[in-house]
Design an enzyme around this catalytic site. Structure first.
Site, PDB file in Angstrom:
ATOM      1  N   HIS A 214       0.816  -1.208   0.000  1.00 39.55           N
ATOM      2  CA  HIS A 214       0.000   0.000   0.000  1.00 39.55           C
ATOM      3  C   HIS A 214       0.847   1.254   0.000  1.00 39.55           C
ATOM      4  O   HIS A 214       0.428   2.292  -0.513  1.00 39.55           O
ATOM      5  CB  HIS A 214      -0.928   0.016   1.213  1.00 39.55           C
ATOM      6  CG  HIS A 214      -1.720   1.284   1.330  1.00 39.55           C
ATOM      7  ND1 HIS A 214      -2.738   1.601   0.443  1.00 39.55           N
ATOM      8  CD2 HIS A 214      -1.630   2.329   2.178  1.00 39.55           C
ATOM      9  CE1 HIS A 214      -3.240   2.780   0.769  1.00 39.55           C
ATOM     10  NE2 HIS A 214      -2.582   3.238   1.813  1.00 39.55           N
ATOM     11  N   CYS A 215       2.054   1.210   0.562  1.00 40.02           N
ATOM     12  CA  CYS A 215       2.791   2.444   0.832  1.00 40.02           C
ATOM     13  C   CYS A 215       3.611   2.952  -0.345  1.00 40.02           C
ATOM     14  O   CYS A 215       3.355   4.032  -0.869  1.00 40.02           O
ATOM     15  CB  CYS A 215       3.700   2.245   2.048  1.00 40.02           C
ATOM     16  SG  CYS A 215       2.798   1.990   3.597  1.00 40.02           S
ATOM     17  N   ILE A 216       4.612   2.203  -0.770  1.00 41.82           N
ATOM     18  CA  ILE A 216       5.576   2.739  -1.723  1.00 41.82           C
ATOM     19  C   ILE A 216       4.957   3.036  -3.088  1.00 41.82           C
ATOM     20  O   ILE A 216       5.298   4.042  -3.714  1.00 41.82           O
ATOM     21  CB  ILE A 216       6.786   1.795  -1.850  1.00 41.82           C
ATOM     22  CG1 ILE A 216       7.453   1.640  -0.485  1.00 41.82           C
ATOM     23  CG2 ILE A 216       7.800   2.339  -2.836  1.00 41.82           C
ATOM     24  CD1 ILE A 216       8.642   0.712  -0.482  1.00 41.82           C
TER      25      ILE A 216
ATOM     26  N   ASP B 230       2.104   6.281  -1.753  1.00 43.94           N
ATOM     27  CA  ASP B 230       2.397   7.484  -0.975  1.00 43.94           C
ATOM     28  C   ASP B 230       3.101   8.587  -1.753  1.00 43.94           C
ATOM     29  O   ASP B 230       2.772   9.776  -1.571  1.00 43.94           O
ATOM     30  CB  ASP B 230       3.225   7.116   0.262  1.00 43.94           C
ATOM     31  CG  ASP B 230       2.469   6.202   1.206  1.00 43.94           C
ATOM     32  OD1 ASP B 230       1.269   5.966   0.962  1.00 43.94           O
ATOM     33  OD2 ASP B 230       3.069   5.724   2.183  1.00 43.94           O
TER      34      ASP B 230
END
Length: 433
Positions: free
Chosen positions: A267-269, A272
């Site tokens: 989900h993050c890299i 974001d």
């Protein structure tokens, strides 16, 4: 009784909104620390579903489950929010199809809390987002009916720092960044998180805390894109990027090793950096590094496909009609999370090019629920993998459960995006990609 005293005496009732990969470990930690915990989630809305979710997070330490999970009150009924002293929001912050922030879950959570928040309660947003979200989006929804943040209720931001599958760091071991836009909120959030983790790092504002999380992940995204780009360039020059990184990593200062791959997932890299790029564009500031890094990382599945196509061509086979096995579909090793996994992108591309594509992942027994080509796909077992059933395999996610020696002996062509199979031998060609 004041909120400070409720926290100190472990008598505060805490509601965690969102029991996913971030919210559930946090809820378990809060329960273990002696607080009454309620979990609000329209999907994980029963004790049975909580236990099922917990079993999928097999990497959690034993002490973070068991009794703690049994003590959490779970519901999808928002009456669960009545009478709580602390609300922690751990909902998704995905991208739209145009790579712009989708804050609908954050807005919905704020509206839900606003209907139930009582005087003196603390509200903390943990969902990853761009600087200014807490102040400009989240706070106005909480203040919709006249309550004022900092006086009627307290408001802070503390970015999640979960790393699913990492057994070296429990939630309580990871320093917690906390920011708020008034002193009372900052102090309350500091006191609460100090009861949970070993170290709390205070910053001056919610925006500074939001920016901290984005910097952490943009740093990784940019450096991963750099080694991915170097991988392609060095391959053209006949240089092994893995050997180069290994040698460079011997330098005791000024260098941190990052490793190439078939793309980035989770989900993050993948998500974001685009939150900050969006915010920067609104301010009229170009975010060239961020956007370039995103483009490079997203191009990696196509590069892997090209390497596969060329390797098959040397064997006088076409991509269309070839039987291709994808090894690992989770976005990182030893977990079952497939969010934004490059393996899914690669499977879709292979199917579109006419391949008979299968996968093997001991952590992901089925891809049902992903729609389209994935619906009927189930993981093969090791006994299903043999040279007469497979023209080529692509190593995407190097789970520790994989028996690399047996896989290599059962296959004749492997496209290795993780540098786990070593060099080619007479029985199996290994192509790094």
């Amino acid at each position: 009784m004041s909120l400070s005293r409720l926290i100190n005496e472990r008598e505060a009732t805490v509601c965690v909104l969102g029991l996913g990969y971030v919210g559930l470990p946090l809820a378990l930690l809060i329960a273990r620390k002696g607080f009454e915990v309620r979990g609000y989630d329209p999907v994980v809305n029963s004790q049975e579903k909580l236990e099922r979710k917990l079993s999928s997070l097999h990497y959690l330490h034993e002490e973070e489950s068991g009794e703690a999970a049994a003590s959490i009150s779970v519901s999808g009924d928002e009456s669960l929010l009545d009478g709580c002293d602390i609300y922690i929001v751990c909902v998704p912050t995905p991208l739209t199809e145009r790579d712009e922030p989708d804050l609908s879950y954050v807005v919905e959570a704020a509206d839900t809390i606003e209907r139930h928040v009582s005087s003196g309660a603390l509200v903390v947003l943990e969902s990853t987002t761009y600087p200014g979200t807490t102040r400009e989006v989240f706070r106005p929804r909480l203040e919709a009916n006249g309550k004022i943040a900092g006086s009627d209720f307290l408001l802070a931001y503390s970015p999640e720092r979960e790393d699913p599958g990492n057994r070296s760091f429990r939630t309580s071991d990871i320093p917690k960044v906390v920011g708020a836009d008034d002193e009372a909120s900052r102090e309350a959030a500091f006191r609460f998180y100090s009861a949970l983790v070993k170290e709390v790092v205070l910053v001056s504002s919610s925006a500074a805390a939001e920016g901290t999380k984005l910097l952490e992940n943009i740093y990784r995204a940019v450096n991963i894109s750099l080694v991915n780009e170097l991988k392609v360039a060095y391959e053209a020059l006949g240089v092994d990027i893995w050997e180069v990184i290994s040698a460079a990593a011997t330098k005791p200062f000024g260098f941190q090793a990052f490793y190439p791959g078939p793309g980035i997932g989770g989900h993050c890299i993948p998500v974001d950096p685009f939150y900050l790029a969006h915010r920067a564009r609104e301010a009229g500031i170009p975010a060239r590094f961020i956007e370039l890094a995103g483009n490079v990382n997203r191009s990696m599945p196509e590069y892997v496909l090209t390497r596969l196509e060329h390797a098959l061509a040397r064997r006088e086979k076409k991509l269309s009609g070839s039987r291709v096995l994808v090894l690992g579909v989770a976005y990182k090793p030893d977990i079952s999370d497939t969010r934004n996994s490059p393996a899914l992108v690669l499977i879709r591309m292979l199917a579109q090019r006419g391949c008979d594509v299968r996968y093997y992942d001991p952590f992901v027994p089925s891809l049902a629920g992903h729609g389209g080509v994935f619906e009927a796909m189930r993981s093969l077992s090791p006994s299903d993998i043999s040279v007469d059933k497979c023209d080529a395999a692509v190593m995407v996610t190097n789970h520790s459960a994989f028996d690399i020696r047996k896989l290599k002996s059962a296959l004749r062509l492997i496209i290795d995006t993780r540098n786990v199979f070593g060099s080619s031998d007479p029985s199996c060609e290994v192509v790094k990609a």
